[in-house]
Write a protein that holds these residues in place. Structure first.
Motif: not given
Length: 340
Positions: A287-290, A295-297, A299-306, A327-331
């Protein structure tokens, strides 16, 4: 390059090999970790300038803990040497319907006995963009509640964003003590991170129509929890991890990010667990990185959870993944097929 400062305790982790129980163990694997240290490792792996602040004993075991962070590129120059001991915790990994267990041996550790004179926060925060700590650090007692408050005040004065993972630990302090201390720290926090139980345990804020043990989660209830946290403390954003515990081996895993007006939910992952300790910290790191990367909110939560989903498949606490893998998993690439 964005610079993030994390502050907390690093400990030695000891666990039996594989899925052995404590009473079966004749050998324990040693690694090093702690909530804020885990976040620092995630951020360093993502290419940020991540620094960890703590206090460890001035002997070889303390140096081992520092070396564990250095090998992943974490800046440890701010770690103070001194005090009697490094904290230890024991992990017994659960499987199927047998729950995991954690036993702490951290009383009287170097960081727990730290004093305000150990840390020059204005110097520490020079050039920093973000500061992260968890509720575990003030829970260690001594001067740490006041030290955390001083850190938050210094960070705020210098325009440094602040995130806090509530991380309530009943073995460290009572709900009443947690509420009193965290209520003083939270007004400085820009981004609050919690799981499905923290807000209730610390502040008495709970989600309606939710059965954590039974895996039933109500999205509308969590939006209300986040809204109440924002209204009470003035946080810009609240992130909540949503874990549906099917067994010790299999969980449902998702998250929500609330920005004061709107809530964003990640995809829900079915996770087969290799090691869940550090899962929440990997969410915080993602979450901090995104957020710091713009990142948009959503995309940020998608990245953090992935990021956290991947951590559940990695032994020990550190989340040893790259931005590209997350990013691959979040995608949507969740097949787990061999990469050749």
């Amino acid at each position: 390059m964005k610079r993030v400062i994390t502050f907390g305790e690093i400990m030695m982790r000891l666990n039996p090999e594989g899925y052995n129980r404590f009473v079966q163990a004749t050998v324990f694997e040693a690694s090093y970790a702690g909530g804020e240290a885990n976040v620092a490792v995630s951020l360093a792996n993502y290419g940020l300038d991540a620094a960890f602040i703590s206090k460890v004993p001035a002997h070889e075991i303390g140096q081992c803990a520092i070396n564990a962070l250095r090998q992943f590129g974490v800046d440890t120059r701010g770690v103070v040497r001194g005090g009697p001991r490094l904290g230890v915790y024991y992990v017994e990994k659960g499987a199927s319907q047998r729950a995991s267990k954690v036993i702490y041996d951290r009383a009287g550790s170097s960081i727990a006995l730290a004093t305000a004179a150990d840390f020059d926060w204005k110097a520490i925060f020079q050039g920093a963009d973000w500061f992260h700590f968890t509720g575990i650090t003030p829970a260690l007692g001594g001067e740490l509640p006041e030290i955390c408050l001083s850190a938050c005040k210094a960070a705020k004065e210098l325009g440094v964003k602040i995130s806090c993972d509530l991380n309530y630990r009943a073995k460290l302090w009572s709900r009443e003590a947690a509420c009193e201390t965290m209520s003083k720290l939270m007004p400085y926090v820009d981004v609050c991170i919690a799981n499905e139980e923290d807000a209730k345990d610390v502040f008495g804020i709970s989600a309606a129509d939710t059965d954590i043990a039974g895996g039933k989660l109500n999205q509308a209830g969590y939006i209300d929890v986040a809204r109440q946290i924002c209204q009470r403390f003035g946080c810009e954003k609240v992130a909540i991890t949503l874990r549906g515990s099917l067994s010790a081996s299999d969980n449902e895993w998702a998250g929500m990010l609330y920005n004061g007006k709107e809530a964003f939910f990640s995809p829900n992952y079915r996770v087969h667990i290799v090691d869940r300790v550090g899962g929440g910290d990997s969410f915080g790191g993602g979450l901090i990185y995104s957020l710091i990367s713009g990142y948009s909110d959503q995309d940020a939560i998608n990245f953090a959870v992935a990021a956290s989903c991947l951590k559940h498949a990695i032994e020990h606490d550190f989340n040893l993944v790259s931005v590209q893998e997350v990013a691959s998993l979040a995608g949507g690439n969740a097949s787990g097929r061999v990469q050749r």
